[in-house]
Design an enzyme around this catalytic site. Sequence first.
Site, PDB file in Angstrom:
ATOM      1  N   CYS A 293      14.939   4.613 -27.068  1.00 44.31           N
ATOM      2  CA  CYS A 293      15.035   4.271 -25.646  1.00 44.31           C
ATOM      3  C   CYS A 293      14.034   5.034 -24.779  1.00 44.31           C
ATOM      4  O   CYS A 293      13.107   4.441 -24.232  1.00 44.31           O
ATOM      5  CB  CYS A 293      16.447   4.555 -25.149  1.00 44.31           C
TER       6      CYS A 293
HETATM    7  N1  LIG Z   1      20.395   2.897 -30.111  1.00 37.97           N
HETATM    8  C1  LIG Z   1      20.743   3.230 -28.887  1.00 37.97           C
HETATM    9  O1  LIG Z   1      21.273   4.294 -28.654  1.00 37.97           O
HETATM   10  C2  LIG Z   1      20.511   2.288 -27.716  1.00 37.97           C
HETATM   11  C3  LIG Z   1      21.062   2.633 -26.478  1.00 37.97           C
HETATM   12  C4  LIG Z   1      20.892   1.777 -25.411  1.00 37.97           C
HETATM   13  C5  LIG Z   1      20.151   0.603 -25.574  1.00 37.97           C
HETATM   14  N2  LIG Z   1      19.605   0.291 -26.774  1.00 37.97           N
HETATM   15  C6  LIG Z   1      18.858  -0.973 -26.900  1.00 37.97           C
HETATM   16  O2  LIG Z   1      19.646  -1.881 -27.671  1.00 37.97           O
HETATM   17  C7  LIG Z   1      18.789  -2.723 -28.452  1.00 37.97           C
HETATM   18  C8  LIG Z   1      19.164  -2.634 -29.920  1.00 37.97           C
HETATM   19  O3  LIG Z   1      18.947  -1.302 -30.349  1.00 37.97           O
HETATM   20  P1  LIG Z   1      19.574  -0.726 -31.684  1.00 37.97           P
HETATM   21  O4  LIG Z   1      19.429   0.750 -31.589  1.00 37.97           O
HETATM   22  O5  LIG Z   1      20.907  -1.293 -31.955  1.00 37.97           O
HETATM   23  O6  LIG Z   1      18.533  -1.323 -32.763  1.00 37.97           O
HETATM   24  P2  LIG Z   1      18.700  -1.341 -34.341  1.00 37.97           P
HETATM   25  O7  LIG Z   1      17.341  -1.413 -34.898  1.00 37.97           O
HETATM   26  O8  LIG Z   1      19.625  -0.262 -34.782  1.00 37.97           O
HETATM   27  O9  LIG Z   1      19.472  -2.700 -34.627  1.00 37.97           O
HETATM   28  C9  LIG Z   1      18.944  -3.947 -34.366  1.00 37.97           C
HETATM   29  C10 LIG Z   1      19.431  -4.915 -35.434  1.00 37.97           C
HETATM   30  O10 LIG Z   1      18.966  -6.211 -35.102  1.00 37.97           O
HETATM   31  C11 LIG Z   1      18.624  -6.877 -36.293  1.00 37.97           C
HETATM   32  N3  LIG Z   1      17.754  -7.988 -35.959  1.00 37.97           N
HETATM   33  C12 LIG Z   1      16.455  -7.977 -35.624  1.00 37.97           C
HETATM   34  N4  LIG Z   1      16.030  -9.225 -35.353  1.00 37.97           N
HETATM   35  C13 LIG Z   1      17.093 -10.037 -35.511  1.00 37.97           C
HETATM   36  C14 LIG Z   1      17.297 -11.434 -35.394  1.00 37.97           C
HETATM   37  N5  LIG Z   1      16.315 -12.236 -35.025  1.00 37.97           N
HETATM   38  N6  LIG Z   1      18.524 -11.910 -35.653  1.00 37.97           N
HETATM   39  C15 LIG Z   1      19.532 -11.098 -36.032  1.00 37.97           C
HETATM   40  N7  LIG Z   1      19.406  -9.773 -36.154  1.00 37.97           N
HETATM   41  C16 LIG Z   1      18.209  -9.254 -35.907  1.00 37.97           C
HETATM   42  C17 LIG Z   1      17.999  -5.786 -37.146  1.00 37.97           C
HETATM   43  O11 LIG Z   1      18.013  -6.135 -38.519  1.00 37.97           O
HETATM   44  C18 LIG Z   1      18.915  -4.603 -36.830  1.00 37.97           C
HETATM   45  O12 LIG Z   1      20.022  -4.541 -37.708  1.00 37.97           O
HETATM   46  C19 LIG Z   1      17.357  -2.276 -28.135  1.00 37.97           C
HETATM   47  O13 LIG Z   1      16.850  -3.056 -27.105  1.00 37.97           O
HETATM   48  C20 LIG Z   1      17.562  -0.863 -27.631  1.00 37.97           C
HETATM   49  O14 LIG Z   1      16.513  -0.467 -26.765  1.00 37.97           O
HETATM   50  C21 LIG Z   1      19.772   1.110 -27.864  1.00 37.97           C
END
Ligand SMILES: NC(=O)c1ccc[n+]([C@@H]2O[C@H](COP(=O)([O-])OP(=O)(O)OC[C@H]3O[C@@H](n4cnc5c(N)ncnc54)[C@H](O)[C@@H]3O)[C@@H](O)[C@H]2O)c1
Length: 455
Positions: A293
């Site tokens: 982030c």
């Molecule tokens: N991790 C955090 O603490 C956090 C906090 C706030 C916001 N975010 C935001 O949330 C979003 C997700 O982050 P995250 O940390 O969960 O990411 P992550 O990489 O842990 O998980 C994302 C998942 O999406 C899957 N994916 C990718 N493309 C896909 C598709 N087309 N169809 C289905 N699945 C698909 C991936 O395989 C993965 O399992 C991002 O935009 C991030 O900036 C994350």
Amino acid sequence: MAIASPIAVLPVAPQELERKIQLRQARIGIIGMGYVGLPLALLFGDEGYEVTGFDIDPNKVEKLSSGGSYIARISESDIQNARARGFSATTDYSRLDEMDAVIICVPTPLGEFHEPDLRYITSTAESIAPHLRAGQLIVLESTTYPGTTEEVLVPILEKKNSAGLRAERPGSDSNGVFHVAFSPEREDPGNTTVARRDIPKVVGGLDDRAGELASALYSTIFHRTVRVSSPAVAEMTKLLENIYRCVNIALVNELKLLCLRMGIDIWEVIEAAKTKPFGFQAFYPGPGLGGHCIPVDPFYLSWKAREFDFQTRFIELAGEINTAMPYHMVSAVSSALNDRKKALQGARVLVLGLAYKKDIDDLRESPSLTIIELLRKAGADVSYHDPYFPFVGRGRKYDLHMKCAPLQNLNQYDCVLIATDHSDYDYQSIVEESQLVVDTRNATRGLDSNKVVYC
Ligand SMILES: NC(=O)c1ccc[n+]([C@@H]2O[C@H](COP(=O)([O-])OP(=O)(O)OC[C@H]3O[C@@H](n4cnc5c(N)ncnc54)[C@H](O)[C@@H]3O)[C@@H](O)[C@H]2O)c1
């Protein structure tokens, strides 16, 4: 032979969706079973909803389907309990037909030139579109620049569904519509002081009805929802929060460098400043920004700002200062070795902690990776220890290919660099056993030893 009839998939009127939400009968699909999507799926499952997790990664789906977990803070029994309550995972997008609400939690990284990489959002939208049906609620949670929901997500959903469905907008005809909202994820991994349900959920609908539906859905799992007037306001809210952190961390990192020169302990200064009951919030210096982030999201906004002939100077400056921190840490190791008449080249250095912050199993954008790469380039013989990572392979930037070293015989290293202050480390014995400790996190505070160098 009786032929199983396909599940009847009928358009759902907004009142019907609200009723299903109240009765916890709405079927919820969450796309992206990562750090955000999986815990969200479990929260909805706890509340009695039937939840389906969608992911393109077959390994994750297989793991979840066999009752396993791949996120340290989520236990196998959490997954198994959720499965007993109806949670399932799939790679099959055609199952989206069955969903009343679809929540998108896919990654939003930066491209090679620090530009937004929206390909996960666009490919998800393209996969959803053929399965859209009237009355479905689609919510984007991925962090992104203001305008993404309306300018990127909605056009794909509208263009690529063959039924001619439209997103409902203010004043539009309500026949053949689906509902769209943006609601940012605000989780703070590793923070156990605030329960997830107590983090207010900001919701911005494309129109009032979408806002109401999304808010009704989230208010069944969050104690408070905060309605804002549009998806763009909700998108910008998330960016403001992260830019605020990024800029303040840069400020304190810069002041730390000054304090080091002036012989003042920045940590003592922060503790004293924190006693002010208003107008000050503590941020702490460190070896650089990490995670998915804070190092990434601000650049989504600076990219978008260029479309408006606008330079986001605070973001650029904060980025410059924070990016320089791992370089500073490597110089500090070099200079601490030099004081002991040793060169960095050929020195054995143990980096403690790979995760970008303590007590979590996430190394995305971790400054430890950059530090290891820089130390290696300078000719040091580098090892690492992190209880969360037995092995580190190829990442987005580096191909480190290293195995976790045992946390013993610390005396064999010329320098132990504390990059992540995991709570499980026994800092007293680390200092006792080591020849030299360079501490980037103030983890050894209170241990009076001339072996420790703060940087
Ligand atoms: N991790 C955090 O603490 C956090 C906090 C706030 C916001 N975010 C935001 O949330 C979003 C997700 O982050 P995250 O940390 O969960 O990411 P992550 O990489 O842990 O998980 C994302 C998942 O999406 C899957 N994916 C990718 N493309 C896909 C598709 N087309 N169809 C289905 N699945 C698909 C991936 O395989 C993965 O399992 C991002 O935009 C991030 O900036 C994350």
